[in-house]
Design a protein around this motif. Structure first.
Motif, PDB file in Angstrom:
ATOM      1  N   LEU A   1      17.803  -1.338  44.863  1.00 54.38           N
ATOM      2  CA  LEU A   1      18.306  -0.515  44.816  1.00 54.38           C
ATOM      3  C   LEU A   1      18.280   0.172  43.128  1.00 54.38           C
ATOM      4  CD1 LEU A   1      20.393  -1.495  47.711  1.00 54.38           C
ATOM      5  CD2 LEU A   1      18.440  -0.316  47.850  1.00 54.38           C
ATOM      6  N   GLU A   2      17.965   0.196  42.155  1.00 54.77           N
ATOM      7  CA  GLU A   2      17.673   0.635  40.954  1.00 54.77           C
ATOM      8  C   GLU A   2      18.655   1.579  41.249  1.00 54.77           C
ATOM      9  OE1 GLU A   2      15.905  -0.427  36.874  1.00 54.77           O
ATOM     10  OE2 GLU A   2      14.787  -0.754  38.484  1.00 54.77           O
ATOM     11  N   PHE A   3      17.852   2.463  41.708  1.00 51.59           N
ATOM     12  CA  PHE A   3      18.053   4.604  41.552  1.00 51.59           C
ATOM     13  C   PHE A   3      19.644   4.206  41.882  1.00 51.59           C
ATOM     14  CE2 PHE A   3      17.135   3.278  45.856  1.00 51.59           C
ATOM     15  CZ  PHE A   3      18.127   4.078  46.659  1.00 51.59           C
ATOM     16  N   LEU A   4      19.855   3.792  42.753  1.00 45.87           N
ATOM     17  CA  LEU A   4      21.740   3.805  42.551  1.00 45.87           C
ATOM     18  C   LEU A   4      22.341   3.592  41.616  1.00 45.87           C
ATOM     19  CD1 LEU A   4      22.104   2.222  46.381  1.00 45.87           C
ATOM     20  CD2 LEU A   4      21.569   5.001  45.999  1.00 45.87           C
ATOM     21  N   SER A   5      22.068   2.632  41.064  1.00 46.83           N
ATOM     22  CA  SER A   5      23.493   1.864  39.468  1.00 46.83           C
ATOM     23  C   SER A   5      23.569   3.132  38.881  1.00 46.83           C
ATOM     24  CB  SER A   5      22.409   0.718  38.956  1.00 46.83           C
ATOM     25  OG  SER A   5      20.902   1.652  38.445  1.00 46.83           O
ATOM     26  N   ASP A   6      22.516   4.244  39.567  1.00 49.07           N
ATOM     27  CA  ASP A   6      23.057   5.391  37.844  1.00 49.07           C
ATOM     28  C   ASP A   6      23.958   6.485  38.186  1.00 49.07           C
ATOM     29  OD1 ASP A   6      20.790   5.081  36.563  1.00 49.07           O
ATOM     30  OD2 ASP A   6      19.341   6.353  37.399  1.00 49.07           O
ATOM     31  N   PHE A   7      24.964   5.740  39.472  1.00 50.51           N
ATOM     32  CA  PHE A   7      26.007   6.291  39.747  1.00 50.51           C
ATOM     33  C   PHE A   7      26.947   6.111  40.049  1.00 50.51           C
ATOM     34  CE2 PHE A   7      22.628   7.563  42.433  1.00 50.51           C
ATOM     35  CZ  PHE A   7      22.532   9.319  43.536  1.00 50.51           C
ATOM     36  N   TYR A   8      28.158   6.575  39.857  1.00 46.23           N
ATOM     37  CA  TYR A   8      29.068   6.292  38.984  1.00 46.23           C
ATOM     38  C   TYR A   8      30.245   5.199  40.488  1.00 46.23           C
ATOM     39  CZ  TYR A   8      30.155   9.959  35.481  1.00 46.23           C
ATOM     40  OH  TYR A   8      30.220  10.874  34.681  1.00 46.23           O
ATOM     41  N   PRO A   9      30.813   4.166  40.141  1.00 47.10           N
ATOM     42  CA  PRO A   9      31.190   3.768  40.576  1.00 47.10           C
ATOM     43  C   PRO A   9      32.236   3.796  41.900  1.00 47.10           C
ATOM     44  CG  PRO A   9      31.710   2.622  37.990  1.00 47.10           C
ATOM     45  CD  PRO A   9      31.209   3.859  38.063  1.00 47.10           C
TER      46      PRO A   9
ATOM     47  N   ARG B   1      23.872  -4.741  26.942  1.00 46.76           N
ATOM     48  CA  ARG B   1      24.254  -5.590  28.161  1.00 46.76           C
ATOM     49  C   ARG B   1      23.042  -6.555  29.407  1.00 46.76           C
ATOM     50  NH1 ARG B   1      27.196  -1.801  31.958  1.00 46.76           N
ATOM     51  NH2 ARG B   1      25.657   0.097  31.349  1.00 46.76           N
ATOM     52  N   ASP B   2      23.110  -7.528  29.393  1.00 50.68           N
ATOM     53  CA  ASP B   2      22.477  -8.645  29.824  1.00 50.68           C
ATOM     54  C   ASP B   2      22.584  -8.291  31.316  1.00 50.68           C
ATOM     55  OD1 ASP B   2      21.991 -11.729  30.145  1.00 50.68           O
ATOM     56  OD2 ASP B   2      20.654 -10.325  31.350  1.00 50.68           O
ATOM     57  N   LYS B   3      22.464  -7.180  32.563  1.00 49.86           N
ATOM     58  CA  LYS B   3      22.818  -6.507  33.647  1.00 49.86           C
ATOM     59  C   LYS B   3      23.163  -7.912  34.314  1.00 49.86           C
ATOM     60  CE  LYS B   3      21.310  -1.869  32.863  1.00 49.86           C
ATOM     61  NZ  LYS B   3      20.944  -1.047  33.578  1.00 49.86           N
ATOM     62  N   SER B   4      21.950  -8.983  34.225  1.00 48.63           N
ATOM     63  CA  SER B   4      22.315 -10.097  35.519  1.00 48.63           C
ATOM     64  C   SER B   4      23.341 -10.801  35.286  1.00 48.63           C
ATOM     65  CB  SER B   4      21.248 -10.714  34.892  1.00 48.63           C
ATOM     66  OG  SER B   4      21.018 -11.465  34.040  1.00 48.63           O
ATOM     67  N   LYS B   5      24.063 -10.782  34.199  1.00 51.24           N
ATOM     68  CA  LYS B   5      25.371 -11.654  33.605  1.00 51.24           C
ATOM     69  C   LYS B   5      26.860 -10.641  33.550  1.00 51.24           C
ATOM     70  CE  LYS B   5      22.633 -15.285  31.669  1.00 51.24           C
ATOM     71  NZ  LYS B   5      22.195 -15.896  29.917  1.00 51.24           N
ATOM     72  N   GLU B   6      26.384  -9.404  33.745  1.00 55.14           N
ATOM     73  CA  GLU B   6      28.172  -8.207  34.078  1.00 55.14           C
ATOM     74  C   GLU B   6      28.904  -8.924  34.390  1.00 55.14           C
ATOM     75  OE1 GLU B   6      26.852  -4.050  34.812  1.00 55.14           O
ATOM     76  OE2 GLU B   6      26.229  -4.684  32.709  1.00 55.14           O
ATOM     77  N   GLN B   7      29.491  -9.200  34.253  1.00 48.48           N
ATOM     78  CA  GLN B   7      30.464  -8.680  35.666  1.00 48.48           C
ATOM     79  C   GLN B   7      31.277  -7.598  36.469  1.00 48.48           C
ATOM     80  OE1 GLN B   7      34.763 -10.102  34.513  1.00 48.48           O
ATOM     81  NE2 GLN B   7      35.883  -8.913  36.257  1.00 48.48           N
ATOM     82  N   ARG B   8      30.894  -7.396  37.589  1.00 49.57           N
ATOM     83  CA  ARG B   8      31.218  -5.931  38.236  1.00 49.57           C
ATOM     84  C   ARG B   8      32.397  -5.569  38.584  1.00 49.57           C
ATOM     85  NH1 ARG B   8      24.972  -4.428  38.671  1.00 49.57           N
ATOM     86  NH2 ARG B   8      24.048  -6.147  37.225  1.00 49.57           N
TER      87      ARG B   8
ATOM     88  N   ALA C   1      22.245  -8.753  42.613  1.00 52.60           N
ATOM     89  CA  ALA C   1      21.175  -9.210  43.254  1.00 52.60           C
ATOM     90  C   ALA C   1      20.480  -8.386  44.268  1.00 52.60           C
ATOM     91  CB  ALA C   1      22.052 -10.605  44.803  1.00 52.60           C
ATOM     92  N   PHE C   2      21.492  -7.075  44.667  1.00 54.27           N
ATOM     93  CA  PHE C   2      20.644  -5.886  45.036  1.00 54.27           C
ATOM     94  C   PHE C   2      20.067  -4.766  44.117  1.00 54.27           C
ATOM     95  CE2 PHE C   2      23.317  -7.059  48.288  1.00 54.27           C
ATOM     96  CZ  PHE C   2      22.967  -7.293  49.580  1.00 54.27           C
ATOM     97  N   GLU C   3      20.270  -5.134  42.437  1.00 55.05           N
ATOM     98  CA  GLU C   3      19.519  -4.289  41.969  1.00 55.05           C
ATOM     99  C   GLU C   3      18.074  -4.326  41.798  1.00 55.05           C
ATOM    100  OE1 GLU C   3      20.997  -4.308  37.522  1.00 55.05           O
ATOM    101  OE2 GLU C   3      22.175  -3.464  38.724  1.00 55.05           O
ATOM    102  N   PRO C   4      17.285  -5.142  42.253  1.00 54.05           N
ATOM    103  CA  PRO C   4      16.140  -5.120  41.730  1.00 54.05           C
ATOM    104  C   PRO C   4      15.549  -3.927  42.855  1.00 54.05           C
ATOM    105  CG  PRO C   4      16.994  -7.251  41.132  1.00 54.05           C
ATOM    106  CD  PRO C   4      18.414  -6.458  41.751  1.00 54.05           C
TER     107      PRO C   4
END
Length: 653
Positions: A478-486, A458-465, A473-476
């Motif tokens: 707060l990348e450690f928060l991307s592992d949690f469930y939505p 997956r290209d994370k910068s282009k995927e539909q959130r 915009a915040f993933e670079p």
């Protein structure tokens, strides 16, 4: 000794039971009630719930004792504060068109035990509120006849000198409640028709007060000779705001009636907006008229409007004001008796309260058992109890409900909608085609027993959130928060926000008066808890939220609900310690009912599957195939750690 202690798995399962959320039906318009109420019906119900005796009594009391003519500013600020809570109710009422109001909204987003406690407090709020209005109605009518009813009762029945009981039994208050109960049990249409009549008379009297009042207005009553416009200063205005805020309690009757609305998605938000706007305008204009007719410091707090007309030489107008006041109180009684049984019905229908209250009469299509039982209880309260000490209890239940509804808005807005499954896409469109990864190997999409399992680069910068996921915009940062469930991080942030709000308001309310903090520690704690509140707010904002064009949505989420939360908590902490003590006792009684009945009879408890441990493994081979093996592990057996050789041979074939 150790074997008597609960295991961690049991504690986890128990906490999950307490925080399970309600499963909504696919067709939320299906109901056993009669969907017959229009936008006008709901609007008049809301006006009837808000414009009651407060218009005739509260305005004079606040003007004379708290704020002076600046009561106008107090009502403007209180109206804005109520708007924040009302918008939260409007979004929920349109999105979840089910009866239950704050109870239902909390159940579908926060959790079961919290929903039960909210419903339990709202139940008492309506009972005490209805009984108190009935006694005020009786007292107002009795005053017109020079207290002959009171004197007759004390002479022939007797007076009591017992703590918590009224001085004499108020048969008139109990009778009006029984009559109102009979009308409410005939159905929603009859209740709405009766409310229309009383509301029309009340609004006609208000219109007369405004026209006649502006004719008799004297601007000199705001002059410095009479004390000026704001004699008590800013502190008086804010103290008046806290009192005036409770005048707008009542719009939640619209949300409680959403299951009987013809088109709740449109009618509920409009009715809440119209009723709150008209009520705010009525309170502001009547305050203007009242303080311009006579000097504010000469007002009679018990009957300010009638006394003002009498002193200007229009004694006959006092009878019109009395008639309007009685009609306004009737609308509040109808509002309370209309909402209370429906909230009890919602709790009983979900299994959290006694099942008998979930019965709906087949002809009138109303919860007649709840109407009769709680109408009788309300009449008993009005008959024998002294309600003055309990009236302040109404505030804490209402503010707690507002707080949880605002928190529920944030939680639900950042959750995935029912049936949504995360689908990685590129450029905003689903991409089922093979995609070349960085290593040059081809990855394909596979489906297993889960909804959709995709193994794609997956290209994370282009995927539909999806809602609840971190914004790109915040993933670079707060990348450690991307592992949690939505939605997980948002839920934790909401809890942190509420804790920070409680601590911040506690310092503001008690820091100087009760805790006697030195200036440096007072300022430091204010800064720390303010930062905690703001950081939680920013963390929530850094996640994607739902954007729907089908139903009404409150703007500026999470800011608007957060402001409502901190305002409600501040007002709760301003209440007396006796109110909190009574509140704690009522909560303990509610918890006793929940743990002895509700938790076991909950429909969500019946929906829970039997515990079964399942081990699932996936093996991806270079050839591009995906094989799945699911092995049920019996209780007490050890899960397998790998595939047997025979299974591996089968996979290779």
């Amino acid at each position: 000794m150790a074997r008597w202690l609960p295991r961690s798995t049991d504690l986890t399962r128990f906490c999950q039971k307490l925080n399970r959320v309600k499963t909504l039906e696919d067709d939320m318009m299906e109901t056993s009630f009669n969907r017959c109420l229009s936008t006008i019906d709901l609007t008049l119900l809301g006006i009837g719930g808000m414009v009651g005796s407060g218009l005739y009594v509260l305005t004079g009391t606040v003007a004379k004792e708290i704020a002076g003519p600046a009561v106008i500013i107090s009502f403007i600020i209180a109206g804005f504060a109520s708007l924040l809570a009302a918008l939260c109710y409007a979004e929920f009422g349109a999105r979840v068109p089910k009866t239950g109001s704050a109870y239902m909204f909390t159940y579908v987003s926060v959790g079961e035990i919290w929903a039960f406690l909210i419903g339990w407090n709202v139940l008492l709020e309506y009972m005490i509120g209805g009984a108190a209005v009935a006694r005020a109605w009786s007292g107002y009518l009795d005053s017109i006849f020079n207290h002959k009813i009171k004197n007759f009762t004390e002479t022939h029945v007797g007076a009591w000198q017992v703590p918590f009981l009224a001085r004499y039994p108020d048969f008139l208050a109990a009778a009006i409640l029984l009559v109102a109960t009979a009308f409410i049990s005939f159905g929603a249409k009859v209740s709405s028709w009766l409310n229309h009549i009383f509301s029309a008379i009340s609004m006609g009297v208000i219109l007369f007060i405004l026209i006649m009042g502006f004719v008799l207005a004297q601007p000199k009553n705001w002059s410095t000779q009479e004390g000026g416009f704001a004699p008590y200063g800013l502190s008086g205005i804010m103290a008046g705001t806290a009192t005036c805020f409770y005048a707008f309690v009542g719009f939640d009757v619209i949300a409680a009636s959403s299951e009987e609305a013809r088109n709740p998605q449109r009618a509920v938000p409009r009715a809440i907006a119209f009723s709150l706007g008209l009520a705010t305008g009525a309170y502001i204009l009547v305050s203007v008229v009242l303080t311009l007719m006579v000097p504010w410091h000469t007002l009679d707090p018990d009957s300010a409007l009638a006394d003002a007309f009498y002193r200007r030489g229009y004694a006959w107008a006092g009878f019109l004001v009395a008639a309007g006041s009685i009609c306004a109180m009737n609308t509040v009684l109808l509002s309370n008796l209309f909402s209370l049984p429906r909230i009890v019905y919602a709790m009983a229908e979900d299994g959290l309260f006694f099942q008998v209250f979930s019965r709906v009469h087949p002809r009138t299509q109303v919860p007649v058992v709840g109407i009769v039982v709680f109408g009788l209880l309300m009449a008993l309260l009005a008959l024998v109890f002294d309600l003055e000490a309990l009236v302040q209890f109404l505030s804490i239940g209402t503010l707690l409900a507002y707080t949880f509804v605002a928190a529920s808005i944030i939680v639900l807005r950042f959750q995935q909608q029912k049936g949504d499954v995360p689908m990685p896409v590129a450029g905003g469109r689903p991409n089922p085609e093979p995609h070349e990864g960085a290593s040059g190997s081809e990855l394909k999409e596979y489906e297993s027993f889960s909804d959709k399992l995709q193994l794609v680069d997956r290209d994370k910068s282009k995927e539909q959130r999806e809602p609840g996921q971190l914004k790109a915009a915040f993933e670079p940062y707060l990348e450690f928060l991307s592992d949690f469930y939505p939605g997980e991080v948002v839920t934790v942030a909401v809890v942190t926000l509420m804790v920070s709000a409680v601590c911040l308001c506690s310092i503001l309310v008690f820091g100087n008066t009760h805790l006697y903090l030195p200036t440096w520690s007072y300022s430091l704690l204010l800064v720390l808890f303010s930062l905690g509140f703001l950081l939680s707010l920013l963390l929530i904002w850094a996640h994607e939220q739902q954007h729907s064009t089908q139903t009404f949505q409150i703007p500026l989420v999470p800011l608007s609900p957060a402001l409502s939360i901190i305002l409600n908590i501040y007002l709760m902490l301003k209440l007396s310690y006796m109110t909190w003590l009574r509140f704690a006792i009522w909560l303990l009684l509610g918890l006793l009912i929940y743990f002895s009945y509700g938790i076991w009879h909950s429909k969500e408890n019946l929906r829970e599957p039997q515990p079964q441990r399942v081990s699932a493994r996936y093996v991806v081979f270079p050839g591009g195939s995906l094989e799945e093996r699911v092995q049920a592990v019996q209780p007490g057996s050890q899960p397998a750690t790998g595939l047997p050789d025979t299974d591996i041979d089968d996979c290779k074939r």
